[in-house]
Scaffold this motif. Structure first.
Motif, PDB file in Angstrom:
ATOM      1  N   ARG A 167       0.827  -1.214   0.000  1.00  0.00           N
ATOM      2  CA  ARG A 167       0.000   0.000   0.000  1.00  0.00           C
ATOM      3  C   ARG A 167       0.867   1.272   0.000  1.00  0.00           C
ATOM      4  N   TYR A 168       1.621   1.415  -1.083  1.00  0.00           N
ATOM      5  CA  TYR A 168       2.477   2.594  -1.242  1.00  0.00           C
ATOM      6  C   TYR A 168       1.770   3.612  -2.110  1.00  0.00           C
ATOM      7  N   ASP A 169       1.805   4.866  -1.684  1.00  0.00           N
ATOM      8  CA  ASP A 169       1.240   5.961  -2.473  1.00  0.00           C
ATOM      9  C   ASP A 169       2.387   6.801  -3.014  1.00  0.00           C
ATOM     10  N   ALA A 170       2.583   6.743  -4.347  1.00  0.00           N
ATOM     11  CA  ALA A 170       3.731   7.415  -4.959  1.00  0.00           C
ATOM     12  C   ALA A 170       3.617   8.930  -4.863  1.00  0.00           C
ATOM     13  N   GLY A 171       2.391   9.465  -4.862  1.00  0.00           N
ATOM     14  CA  GLY A 171       2.223  10.913  -4.806  1.00  0.00           C
ATOM     15  C   GLY A 171       2.731  11.511  -3.507  1.00  0.00           C
ATOM     16  N   SER A 172       2.460  10.845  -2.393  1.00  0.00           N
ATOM     17  CA  SER A 172       2.884  11.356  -1.084  1.00  0.00           C
ATOM     18  C   SER A 172       4.100  10.630  -0.543  1.00  0.00           C
ATOM     19  N   HIS A 173       4.600   9.649  -1.302  1.00  0.00           N
ATOM     20  CA  HIS A 173       5.739   8.836  -0.869  1.00  0.00           C
ATOM     21  C   HIS A 173       5.478   8.232   0.511  1.00  0.00           C
ATOM     22  N   SER A 174       4.260   7.725   0.691  1.00  0.00           N
ATOM     23  CA  SER A 174       3.883   7.203   2.005  1.00  0.00           C
ATOM     24  C   SER A 174       3.372   5.769   1.901  1.00  0.00           C
ATOM     25  N   PHE A 175       3.378   5.076   3.048  1.00  0.00           N
ATOM     26  CA  PHE A 175       2.944   3.686   3.125  1.00  0.00           C
ATOM     27  C   PHE A 175       1.789   3.550   4.114  1.00  0.00           C
ATOM     28  N   ASP A 176       0.922   2.612   3.814  1.00  0.00           N
ATOM     29  CA  ASP A 176      -0.112   2.177   4.761  1.00  0.00           C
ATOM     30  C   ASP A 176      -0.115   0.649   4.742  1.00  0.00           C
ATOM     31  N   THR A 177       1.003   0.063   5.142  1.00  0.00           N
ATOM     32  CA  THR A 177       1.265  -1.360   4.945  1.00  0.00           C
ATOM     33  C   THR A 177       0.467  -2.211   5.924  1.00  0.00           C
ATOM     34  N   ARG A 178      -0.099  -3.302   5.417  1.00  0.00           N
ATOM     35  CA  ARG A 178      -0.893  -4.233   6.228  1.00  0.00           C
ATOM     36  C   ARG A 178      -0.376  -5.656   6.017  1.00  0.00           C
ATOM     37  N   PHE A 179      -0.677  -6.544   6.979  1.00  0.00           N
ATOM     38  CA  PHE A 179      -0.378  -7.964   6.814  1.00  0.00           C
ATOM     39  C   PHE A 179      -1.380  -8.773   7.610  1.00  0.00           C
ATOM     40  N   SER A 180      -1.517 -10.068   7.254  1.00  0.00           N
ATOM     41  CA  SER A 180      -2.439 -10.954   7.962  1.00  0.00           C
ATOM     42  C   SER A 180      -1.823 -11.501   9.239  1.00  0.00           C
ATOM     43  N   ALA A 181      -0.520 -11.768   9.207  1.00  0.00           N
ATOM     44  CA  ALA A 181       0.178 -12.285  10.379  1.00  0.00           C
ATOM     45  C   ALA A 181       1.533 -11.623  10.460  1.00  0.00           C
ATOM     46  N   VAL A 182       1.956 -11.306  11.686  1.00  0.00           N
ATOM     47  CA  VAL A 182       3.196 -10.571  11.871  1.00  0.00           C
ATOM     48  C   VAL A 182       4.411 -11.397  11.494  1.00  0.00           C
ATOM     49  N   ASP A 183       4.296 -12.719  11.559  1.00  0.00           N
ATOM     50  CA  ASP A 183       5.437 -13.592  11.297  1.00  0.00           C
ATOM     51  C   ASP A 183       5.239 -14.365   9.998  1.00  0.00           C
ATOM     52  N   VAL A 184       6.151 -15.305   9.722  1.00  0.00           N
ATOM     53  CA  VAL A 184       6.040 -16.168   8.536  1.00  0.00           C
ATOM     54  C   VAL A 184       5.282 -17.415   8.967  1.00  0.00           C
ATOM     55  N   GLY A 185       3.974 -17.405   8.748  1.00  0.00           N
ATOM     56  CA  GLY A 185       3.117 -18.491   9.205  1.00  0.00           C
ATOM     57  C   GLY A 185       2.911 -19.556   8.156  1.00  0.00           C
ATOM     58  N   CYS A 186       2.036 -20.504   8.468  1.00  0.00           N
ATOM     59  CA  CYS A 186       1.767 -21.635   7.580  1.00  0.00           C
ATOM     60  C   CYS A 186       1.363 -21.167   6.182  1.00  0.00           C
ATOM     61  N   GLU A 187       0.499 -20.152   6.139  1.00  0.00           N
ATOM     62  CA  GLU A 187      -0.053 -19.717   4.858  1.00  0.00           C
ATOM     63  C   GLU A 187       0.934 -18.907   4.023  1.00  0.00           C
ATOM     64  N   ALA A 188       2.043 -18.471   4.642  1.00  0.00           N
ATOM     65  CA  ALA A 188       3.065 -17.785   3.860  1.00  0.00           C
ATOM     66  C   ALA A 188       3.639 -18.716   2.799  1.00  0.00           C
ATOM     67  N   CYS A 189       3.688 -20.008   3.083  1.00  0.00           N
ATOM     68  CA  CYS A 189       4.207 -20.995   2.131  1.00  0.00           C
ATOM     69  C   CYS A 189       3.093 -21.736   1.404  1.00  0.00           C
ATOM     70  N   HIS A 190       2.061 -22.130   2.144  1.00  0.00           N
ATOM     71  CA  HIS A 190       1.014 -22.972   1.558  1.00  0.00           C
ATOM     72  C   HIS A 190      -0.072 -22.177   0.834  1.00  0.00           C
ATOM     73  N   GLY A 191      -0.180 -20.891   1.138  1.00  0.00           N
ATOM     74  CA  GLY A 191      -1.237 -20.091   0.545  1.00  0.00           C
ATOM     75  C   GLY A 191      -2.423 -19.966   1.485  1.00  0.00           C
ATOM     76  N   PRO A 192      -3.408 -19.140   1.126  1.00  0.00           N
ATOM     77  CA  PRO A 192      -4.564 -18.925   2.002  1.00  0.00           C
ATOM     78  C   PRO A 192      -5.292 -20.223   2.304  1.00  0.00           C
ATOM     79  N   GLY A 193      -5.768 -20.353   3.554  1.00  0.00           N
ATOM     80  CA  GLY A 193      -6.278 -21.640   4.019  1.00  0.00           C
ATOM     81  C   GLY A 193      -7.773 -21.807   4.026  1.00  0.00           C
ATOM     82  N   GLU A 194      -8.553 -20.782   3.664  1.00  0.00           N
ATOM     83  CA  GLU A 194     -10.002 -20.879   3.780  1.00  0.00           C
ATOM     84  C   GLU A 194     -10.571 -21.994   2.908  1.00  0.00           C
ATOM     85  N   ARG A 195     -10.123 -22.100   1.667  1.00  0.00           N
ATOM     86  CA  ARG A 195     -10.635 -23.143   0.780  1.00  0.00           C
ATOM     87  C   ARG A 195     -10.296 -24.535   1.323  1.00  0.00           C
TER      88      ARG A 195
END
Length: 746
Positions: free
Chosen positions: A173-201
């Motif tokens: 979530r980088y905005d080039a006009g203001s050179h700013s970030f609004d970065t988000r993540f699902s988990a703070v660490d490298v969890g199961c889904e970081a390798c396997h992909g989203p788990g809902e399905r």
């Protein structure tokens, strides 16, 4: 009722790509979850707390270059008092801790949503090993807050450089006009889904009484690829019982464990090259023989190896959840290499239980990065001290025996009866020679490209080197490579066509405009950027769409100075000079010391007859890098064109004296000497080039002409003969030789 069912199905499908968190996985995969806990993936990034912050925050200080940094506590907060982006001392609260072993960094906040990795880290090793101390990560490189490598600079920015691989499901979530970030993540660490992909399905498909789990149980790809390995009768090395079907596992690991650039959003289950641009094993990241030099994070080394070609994947050696080796010591190697053959003094020639008896020390030597962090070279090569003697590359023997030289190591291996393949014919020698400007190395690299038994990444590297030198790839297999199944070879083959005329290049590459892999398409876009769309009878729309895709992907990573540089070059080749200038200036806003961007901008300004602005940019480049041969050369050309011939010649001479790779700067200096009325000095300069890098055609042509001009006809004749030996098929050179020989048959 039917509409309601359809809406429910659509809602269910929309939720199928959601991330559910590692704790949901633990309900059914408790053993794997327990292995993962406290692994480097689990501890990749954590909230600051008394049990997660390992550094000394009890008023400890660290002084460097006149700046004293203090680490303290304020209630539950951990505070770093240090120089900020304007150089003044300020308090910065620790937002996250970063890593755990052998060092821990701390993420500090800056304006515009930036998190920065502080460049004074805590050495987490035991005190008896030199640890339990604060230390600077770049003690020799970083000067002060104006340096891009300072903790407040672009290269220590978490949002851009670190976040993708230290968290799960990152949205920058980088905005080039203001050179700013609004970065988000699902988990703070490298969890199961970081390798396997989203788990809902997956959760939907494994519900009780459901029989439609389908391929991979709802995950985008299958990562369990260890395979079955057996020893043939009398064999000492195990082989896979069935070939490895895909690179799915190593590509999943390679997303973070490689030196690469991003190509848009990550696609789970897709080839690595579909979402990332892989750095080939080339200088300055690697040595010419493929050994690691800069920090390249394993993947680029491993795919060079015989292990990879044999079907080995990461999880054959590493337990993928704990990340630990499958067995201690030489045990991991002994899974496939019989210990009674290889774990013996007759093989390793060292006392048992000594460091020299460890497989990894000889075949995977380590290079230390970040002061305390040794990383092993995963190309798993045979040590070659003979290449060290000839080329100066490192070897495992001398990394241990630092008090001896490479010749000693070579003599020792010879005394054991070891005989290496020809040093002169090693591909690394050809790469080194071509990089230095010796085009006589091209046929050897073309042979390497033809060798299907060579690792594809090495063949792709040879192809790219051939293209950069302006030479042509081996035409007998070119189409096979361009339309083969390996995207690395397709990408390398595209890059090798740089020396072809644009029309012919378009003709050959047109079918790859819609290649299935993004990296290949991006290489095609760069190769065809100069094609004028209004002159195409057909195919213009497809190429226009590719160019639009290229720009869109680059702008998704507009926070990266190198991406802006690439975008500027592409836009320049497209003829959009104002947009190219904006991209170069944006690159320099993000990193004022990015030398290639400043040089490209200066060249663009010169082409627009804005010489004064170009001169300012080149002077700024020299202020950043006083020994930049490229900046001195460009400034020399600028002053010469402006009529300041004496000043221009001085700059060109400085650039020539600094040149170590290629011959361009020295050749141009020789021409300038001749044009100034110093043909003898020019001839001397050209002869020196010919001795160091024999066979350069433009140098030989100048030697012929200048020798004849000085009345040295026999010498000119000798140079003409050498020129014809270099390019025997060139009729102009044959005619030149015949003229110098007085019309007789050469």
């Amino acid at each position: 009722m039917l509409s309601l069912v359809l809406l429910l199905l659509l809602a269910s499908e929309a939720r199928a790509d959601q991330f559910v968190g590692s704790e949901r996985c633990a309900d059914c995969h408790r053993a794997e979850h327990q292995l993962w806990q406290n692994s480097h993936h689990d501890l990749a990034m954590q909230e600051p707390a008394a049990d997660t912050v390992l550094g000394d925050f009890d008023g400890a200080t660290f002084t460097r270059r006149g700046v004293t940094t203090t680490f303290s506590r304020d209630g539950d907060d951990f505070i770093v008092h240090t120089a900020g982006e304007d150089g003044t001392l300020q308090d910065f609260p620790v937002r996250y801790v970063f890593g755990v072993e052998p060092l821990q960094q701390y993420l500090l906040p800056l304006s515009r949503g930036r998190l920065q990795a502080f460049d004074i880290a805590w050495d987490t090793r035991p005190a008896e090993d030199g640890g339990q101390r604060w230390f600077h990560l770049n003690p020799e490189e970083v000067t002060d807050h104006s340096d891009p490598l300072h903790w407040t600079g672009p290269y220590m920015n978490w949002n851009t450089r670190c976040a993708e691989c230290h968290s799960t499901n990152l949205d920058k979530r980088y905005d080039a006009g203001s050179h700013s970030f609004d970065t988000r993540f699902s988990a703070v660490d490298v969890g199961c889904e970081a390798c396997h992909g989203p788990g809902e399905r997956h959760l939907q498909r494994v519900q009780p009484n459901r029989a439609d789990a389908g391929d991979n149980s709802g995950f985008p790809t299958a990562l369990a690829q260890r395979g079955d390995w057996v020893f043939a009768e009398q064999g000492a090395i195990a082989r896979r019982t069935t070939p490895l079907a895909s690179n799915a596992q190593i590509d999943s690991c390679g997303r973070c464990h490689s030196r690469r650039g991003n190509l848009g959003a990550y696609h789970y289950g897709k080839p690595l090259l579909d979402t990332h641009r892989l750095a080939l094993p080339e200088e300055p990241l690697y040595y010419h023989d493929g050994q690691i030099r800069d920090e390249v994070f394993v993947y680029g080394s491993f795919i060079q190896s015989r292990m990879h070609q044999a079907g080995v994947v990461c999880s054959n050696c590493h337990e993928p959840h704990s990340l630990q080796l499958r067995a201690p010591g030489n045990g991991a190697c002994a899974q496939c290499h019989k210990a009674e053959v290889y774990d013996q003094p007759e093989h390793h020639h060292h006392p048992a239980d000594s460091p020299g008896a460890e497989c990894a020390n000889c075949h995977m030597p380590a290079t230390t990065y970040m002061v305390v962090d040794p990383r092993r070279d995963h190309s798993m090569r045979i040590p070659r001290p003979d290449l060290s003697v000839v080329m100066g590359v490192p070897n495992a023997c001398n990394q241990c025996h630092q008090d001896r030289d490479a010749q000693w190591a070579l003599d020792a291996t010879r005394s054991w009866g070891v005989r290496f393949s020809s040093t002169a014919e090693h591909p690394a020698r050809a790469l080194q020679q071509l990089t230095a400007g010796n085009r006589a190395a091209v046929p050897q690299l073309q042979d390497l490209v033809r060798n299907s038994g060579t690792a594809p990444v090495l063949r792709a590297t040879a192809l790219a080197a051939i293209g950069r030198a302006g030479e042509l790839p081996p035409t007998d297999i070119l189409l096979d490579l361009l339309h083969g199944s390996d995207p690395l070879l397709r990408m390398g083959a595209v890059r090798s066509l740089a020396g072809l005329p644009l029309g012919r290049r378009y003709q050959i590459l047109q079918p790859l405009i819609s290649d299935s892999v993004t990296s290949v398409r991006m290489a095609v876009a760069e190769a065809l950027a100069q094609v004028p769309l209004d002159q195409l009878d057909e195919g213009a729309e497809a190429l226009r769409a590719l160019f639009a895709e290229y720009v869109t992907i680059q702008r998704q990573h507009a926070d990266m100075p190198g991406v802006q540089l690439q975008l500027g070059l592409f836009l320049l080749n497209r003829g959009d000079l104002p947009a190219a200038e904006r991209a170069y200036r944006e690159a320099l806003y993000l990193n004022p010391q990015l030398l290639p961007a400043r040089l490209n901008l200066a060249d663009l300004l010169r082409s627009l007859q804005r010489e004064d602005e170009a001169r300012e940019e080149l002077q700024a480049a020299l202020a950043t890098a006083p020994d930049s041969g490229a900046a001195l050369h460009a400034l020399g050309l600028l002053e010469t064109r402006a009529g300041n011939r004496q000043q221009g010649l001085a700059y060109l001479g400085q650039a020539a004296a600094l040149e170590q790779q290629g011959v361009r700067h020295r050749y141009v200096y020789a021409i300038a000497l001749h044009d100034k009325g110093e043909p003898r000095a020019a001839l001397s300069q050209l002869q020196a080039i010919q001795r160091q890098v024999p066979g350069d055609e433009q140098v030989l042509v100048a030697l012929v002409n200048y020798s004849e001009e000085l009345g040295e006809r026999e010498q000119a004749l000798d140079w003409a003969r050498e020129l014809l030996r270099t390019a025997p098929g060139n009729p102009a050179y044959r005619a030149l030789l015949r003229r110098l020989a007085g019309g007789t048959r050469p």
